[in-house]
Design a protein around this motif. Structure first.
Motif, PDB file in Angstrom:
ATOM      1  N   LEU A   1      -4.235   7.050  -4.312  1.00 30.78           N
ATOM      2  CA  LEU A   1      -3.396   7.159  -3.118  1.00 30.78           C
ATOM      3  C   LEU A   1      -4.277   7.334  -1.886  1.00 30.78           C
ATOM      4  CD1 LEU A   1      -0.487   9.634  -4.023  1.00 30.78           C
ATOM      5  CD2 LEU A   1      -0.237   7.251  -3.314  1.00 30.78           C
ATOM      6  N   PRO A   2      -4.347   6.351  -0.992  1.00 34.83           N
ATOM      7  CA  PRO A   2      -5.020   6.589   0.285  1.00 34.83           C
ATOM      8  C   PRO A   2      -4.283   7.685   1.058  1.00 34.83           C
ATOM      9  CG  PRO A   2      -4.727   4.238  -0.096  1.00 34.83           C
ATOM     10  CD  PRO A   2      -3.928   4.945  -1.148  1.00 34.83           C
ATOM     11  N   VAL A   3      -5.037   8.587   1.684  1.00 35.75           N
ATOM     12  CA  VAL A   3      -4.455   9.690   2.447  1.00 35.75           C
ATOM     13  C   VAL A   3      -4.549   9.323   3.932  1.00 35.75           C
ATOM     14  CG1 VAL A   3      -4.516  12.154   2.905  1.00 35.75           C
ATOM     15  CG2 VAL A   3      -5.227  11.288   0.667  1.00 35.75           C
ATOM     16  N   VAL A   4      -3.397   9.253   4.582  1.00 42.16           N
ATOM     17  CA  VAL A   4      -3.328   8.774   5.963  1.00 42.16           C
ATOM     18  C   VAL A   4      -2.693   9.842   6.841  1.00 42.16           C
ATOM     19  CG1 VAL A   4      -2.381   7.005   7.492  1.00 42.16           C
ATOM     20  CG2 VAL A   4      -3.196   6.375   5.199  1.00 42.16           C
TER      21      VAL A   4
ATOM     22  N   LEU B   1       0.826  -1.201   0.000  1.00 45.91           N
ATOM     23  CA  LEU B   1       0.000   0.000   0.000  1.00 45.91           C
ATOM     24  C   LEU B   1       0.868   1.262   0.000  1.00 45.91           C
ATOM     25  CD1 LEU B   1      -2.958   0.886   0.107  1.00 45.91           C
ATOM     26  CD2 LEU B   1      -2.769   0.993   2.594  1.00 45.91           C
ATOM     27  N   VAL B   2       0.644   2.102  -0.983  1.00 44.91           N
ATOM     28  CA  VAL B   2       1.342   3.394  -1.082  1.00 44.91           C
ATOM     29  C   VAL B   2       0.374   4.470  -0.614  1.00 44.91           C
ATOM     30  CG1 VAL B   2       2.544   4.992  -2.609  1.00 44.91           C
ATOM     31  CG2 VAL B   2       2.635   2.522  -3.063  1.00 44.91           C
ATOM     32  N   THR B   3       0.785   5.244   0.384  1.00 43.34           N
ATOM     33  CA  THR B   3      -0.094   6.268   0.956  1.00 43.34           C
ATOM     34  C   THR B   3       0.591   7.629   0.899  1.00 43.34           C
ATOM     35  OG1 THR B   3       0.739   5.976   3.219  1.00 43.34           O
ATOM     36  CG2 THR B   3      -1.086   4.561   2.522  1.00 43.34           C
ATOM     37  N   ILE B   4      -0.159   8.643   1.308  1.00 42.08           N
ATOM     38  CA  ILE B   4       0.386   9.999   1.349  1.00 42.08           C
ATOM     39  C   ILE B   4      -0.283  10.750   2.489  1.00 42.08           C
ATOM     40  CG2 ILE B   4      -1.302  11.051  -0.224  1.00 42.08           C
ATOM     41  CD1 ILE B   4       1.201  12.490  -1.517  1.00 42.08           C
ATOM     42  N   ALA B   5       0.414  11.765   3.015  1.00 40.05           N
ATOM     43  CA  ALA B   5      -0.137  12.578   4.102  1.00 40.05           C
ATOM     44  C   ALA B   5      -0.970  13.720   3.527  1.00 40.05           C
ATOM     45  CB  ALA B   5       0.995  13.142   4.958  1.00 40.05           C
TER      46      ALA B   5
ATOM     47  N   ILE C   1      -8.958   9.780   0.049  1.00 38.03           N
ATOM     48  CA  ILE C   1      -8.243   9.122  -1.048  1.00 38.03           C
ATOM     49  C   ILE C   1      -8.059  10.133  -2.169  1.00 38.03           C
ATOM     50  CG2 ILE C   1     -10.319   8.210  -2.191  1.00 38.03           C
ATOM     51  CD1 ILE C   1      -8.541   5.612  -2.658  1.00 38.03           C
ATOM     52  N   LEU C   2      -6.902  10.079  -2.823  1.00 40.32           N
ATOM     53  CA  LEU C   2      -6.551  11.002  -3.896  1.00 40.32           C
ATOM     54  C   LEU C   2      -6.328  10.194  -5.166  1.00 40.32           C
ATOM     55  CD1 LEU C   2      -5.723  14.028  -4.536  1.00 40.32           C
ATOM     56  CD2 LEU C   2      -3.377  13.259  -4.174  1.00 40.32           C
ATOM     57  N   THR C   3      -6.961  10.610  -6.276  1.00 40.15           N
ATOM     58  CA  THR C   3      -6.825   9.899  -7.544  1.00 40.15           C
ATOM     59  C   THR C   3      -6.221  10.804  -8.601  1.00 40.15           C
ATOM     60  OG1 THR C   3      -8.973  10.518  -8.469  1.00 40.15           O
ATOM     61  CG2 THR C   3      -8.929   8.647  -6.938  1.00 40.15           C
TER      62      THR C   3
END
Length: 287
Positions: A93-96, A69-73, A104-106
């Motif tokens: 990109l799930p935003v965590v 899983l690749v995420t971003i702040a 979530i960012l697409t």
């Protein structure tokens, strides 16, 4: 980002995930176990496993999901998000934040909000001057149609973008049904459509996504489709004004480009999203 992000558990059946993606008009579900993000499952994952396995009734989300899983702040720059999407070859990109999923960012979200994101080494290269095109290379226009096209004079380049809007009338729906042969009563018969999940007639999905082609025709040069990947996220009512957005996000070869594409309804909600690959040729000399 879109919030809240839709989630599912790893023990859920694949059929449940597929049904939710269809009914909720979304392209992915973040997989959570005890409040922790452990993966993501997309439409493409389900299509791939169905093509390979055939019978998926015994499979769970955990059997199919991507676990790397690749995420971003949420405070990260959009340039970081674009680089992460491109580096990992993903579209979502799930935003965590502090270990908690907040959105979530697409690629489509980014294409709608950022006219142009500079490439990492763009500061070292001379950048072509982009201008707003007010007269496209189309045969005619209509008073109901609106467009904005930004690009370079002799073709397209990464960062070029275009917007095209029109009202999808009842006459459009009827003409499309006759020309295409898609005479599904959901689009043409009020009484029949009232018993559907929508409770009313709606515009053909292919007619809605056709506005993407109309937008591409208003980029500089002669744009030729090679492929188009689409996800349908919601219905469009007859008589509704919709807007297609396209942005060139990657140069694949000298004359081939990948674009992020989307169509929004009159409330600004995305009803179609996807990616296109096109060839950009010079305008033929007709003199």
């Amino acid at each position: 980002m879109q919030t809240p992000a839709r989630t599912i558990t790893p023990g859920s059946p694949i059929v449940e995930a597929a049904t939710r993606l269809r009914d909720e008009g979304i392209g992915s579900l973040v997989v959570e176990r005890n409040g922790e993000c452990v993966g993501i499952i997309t439409e493409s994952d389900i299509v791939a496993v169905t093509a390979e396995e055939g019978d998926t009734r015994e499979l769970t989300v955990g059997d199919v999901m991507a676990t790397a899983l690749v995420t971003i702040a949420p405070e990260a720059d959009l340039e970081v998000a674009v680089d992460r999407l491109r580096t990992h070859g993903i579209k979502k990109l799930p935003v965590v934040e502090d270990g908690e999923l907040v959105g979530i960012l697409t690629t489509t979200d980014i294409s709608r909000y950022v006219p142009h994101i500079t490439r990492p080494d763009a500061s070292r290269e001379p950048q072509p001057e982009r201008r707003r095109f007010t007269r496209p290379d189309t045969l005619y226009e209509d008073d109901d149609w609106e467009f904005d096209s930004y690009g370079i004079a002799d073709g397209i380049d990464v960062g070029d973008h275009v917007r095209f809007a029109k009202t999808l009338s009842e006459a459009d729906v009827e003409r499309f049904a006759e020309v295409s042969g898609d005479t599904n009563r959901l689009h043409l018969d009020d009484e029949f459509a009232s018993g559907s999940r929508f409770g009313r007639r709606i515009v053909h999905g292919t007619l809605v996504s056709g506005l993407i082609s109309a937008a591409l025709a208003r980029l500089p040069g002669l744009t030729i489709y090679l492929s188009q990947e689409l996800s349908y996220r919601g219905p469009v009512d007859i008589g509704e004004r919709v807007t297609a957005h396209c942005e060139v996000v990657e140069q694949l070869k000298k004359d081939r480009f990948r674009l992020a594409t989307a169509v929004d309804d009159s409330d600004g909600e995305c009803v179609v999203e996807g990616d296109a690959v096109v060839i950009s040729d010079p305008i033929p000399d007709t003199a």
